[in-house]
Design a protein around this motif. Sequence first.
Motif, PDB file in Angstrom:
ATOM      1  N   GLN A  60       0.637  -1.336  -0.380  1.00 31.70           N
ATOM      2  CA  GLN A  60       0.176   0.116   0.268  1.00 31.70           C
ATOM      3  C   GLN A  60       1.024   1.112   0.336  1.00 31.70           C
ATOM      4  O   GLN A  60       1.730   1.501   1.065  1.00 31.70           O
ATOM      5  CB  GLN A  60      -0.891  -0.033   1.385  1.00 31.70           C
ATOM      6  N   LEU A  61       0.631   1.903  -0.933  1.00 27.74           N
ATOM      7  CA  LEU A  61       1.221   3.628  -0.625  1.00 27.74           C
ATOM      8  C   LEU A  61       0.917   4.221   0.623  1.00 27.74           C
ATOM      9  O   LEU A  61      -0.647   4.264   0.235  1.00 27.74           O
ATOM     10  CB  LEU A  61       1.205   3.875  -2.310  1.00 27.74           C
ATOM     11  N   VAL A  62       1.805   4.863   0.984  1.00 25.73           N
ATOM     12  CA  VAL A  62       0.894   6.048   1.862  1.00 25.73           C
ATOM     13  C   VAL A  62       0.973   7.550   1.441  1.00 25.73           C
ATOM     14  O   VAL A  62       2.081   7.969   1.212  1.00 25.73           O
ATOM     15  CB  VAL A  62       2.012   5.817   3.299  1.00 25.73           C
ATOM     16  N   GLN A  63       0.026   7.864   0.955  1.00 23.66           N
ATOM     17  CA  GLN A  63       0.038   9.489   0.328  1.00 23.66           C
ATOM     18  C   GLN A  63       0.294  10.375   2.220  1.00 23.66           C
ATOM     19  O   GLN A  63      -1.302  10.303   2.538  1.00 23.66           O
ATOM     20  CB  GLN A  63      -1.820   9.269  -0.330  1.00 23.66           C
ATOM     21  N   PHE A  64       1.172  10.573   2.315  1.00 17.41           N
ATOM     22  CA  PHE A  64       1.360  10.819   3.454  1.00 17.41           C
ATOM     23  C   PHE A  64       0.659  12.735   2.984  1.00 17.41           C
ATOM     24  O   PHE A  64       0.868  13.495   4.577  1.00 17.41           O
ATOM     25  CB  PHE A  64       3.165  11.036   3.853  1.00 17.41           C
ATOM     26  N   ASP A  65       0.913  12.780   2.170  1.00 21.34           N
ATOM     27  CA  ASP A  65       0.688  14.773   2.111  1.00 21.34           C
ATOM     28  C   ASP A  65      -0.966  14.906   2.549  1.00 21.34           C
ATOM     29  O   ASP A  65      -1.545  15.820   1.769  1.00 21.34           O
ATOM     30  CB  ASP A  65       1.318  14.919   1.046  1.00 21.34           C
TER      31      ASP A  65
END
Length: 423
Positions: free
Chosen positions: A140-145
């Motif tokens: 899973q990519l973590v869309q931190f922003d």
Amino acid sequence: MTGFVVLAVYIGIFVGSAFVVTRLIGGGIRDYTALKTVTFGDESAVRPNRAAGIISILTLFLLWGMFTGSAWLPGFLHAPAPYAGQTSFEYTVEANGQTDTAEVTVLVHNREENPDPIEVEPGEGMAKNDSITVAQYRSQLVQFDRNDDVSKSDGATVVAINGTRVTPGDRVEIPGGSVTISDKGTPNFEPDNGWQMEPLYLPSPEAVVERTFTVLDEGFRGTSLLGHLAWSLFRVVAGFICGAIVGIPLGYAMGLSNWFRGWFDPIVEFMRPVPPLALIPLVIIWAGIGETGKIILLFLAALWIMAIAARSGVSGVKISKVHAAYSLGASKWQIMRYVIIPNSLPEIFTGARVAMGVCWGTVVAAELVAAEKGAGMMIMVASKFQNTDIVILGIILIGIIGFGIDMLMRAVERFLVPWKGKG
């Protein structure tokens, strides 16, 4: 990595079982070095070790259960399972000369589940705490922003994971998995897969058994399981019998006549290495996509093997036996009936077993040609829908039937050719 572990466990069980059975129980390994010269040429002098056969089968099922987390095995025999539960990691963001750290809470769940994300307090600062959910064996990519005060378009960049400096392509191990920085600077969390196989690739034994009862009860694509197997068996037997009817006389002719040997030998030796699968387009052009085409393909798979086996059997008859028959006044037909045919039968039976195995291996490809029934059709349709349990079921059933036919042919051979291997 899992493949090497499976191989190592298999070798370990083999060596351990061989030591226990042959050294501690059986009184030593009995092979050709322990046989007397007078019995060395007798096939009955070396027989399968029954204990080794049983342990071999049990080992395969043990490995299958170990590396699929089977409920039929106690937990201490299971290979390390994929991670499931809650973990977290911290990421450090740098933007406009400032840095801030936030925490990402990760919930790793079973593929059949669909839990809600964990609620977390965003905290203070430009980087906000966040949470994600990810299924086992997935990433899973973590869309931190997405909830930060400064986004990637504003120049925000992840520069550290759990205090470790990172750049695109770097990987940092965390409890329960790892975080990799993508080429675009986005953290990608991947849970630890352990050593067990994903059910998509290898379902557990109980899953296959459960699907077996389901297919027995409901059938598959409008036909019962026994009906599919019966169609495959019919095609294999029909193709094999046709191949034997043509191939055995052809092999006898090639073994007894220089003219036949010279005429047909180039054809047989040319076709022998051609795989039956390569003939499918030609068979479709010749015979269409009906049952005739499938049987012709299996006929061609068996023909050359049976011809070579019969030729080899005739060529292997000892000339001393022929001379002895002539000296006793035997005619050509009597020599054929009482010398050549009996002494060539062992080779023919060996070829028949090989040909039957090749036919069973070819039937899956034969049933690709617009078949509506058959074990091969089951396997191919199930693979399209990623029903791996049905694929495994079909493979096991084809193997069991093929093994049963081979055992039957061995029994017939022992009855009809009791002199095989006895000089």
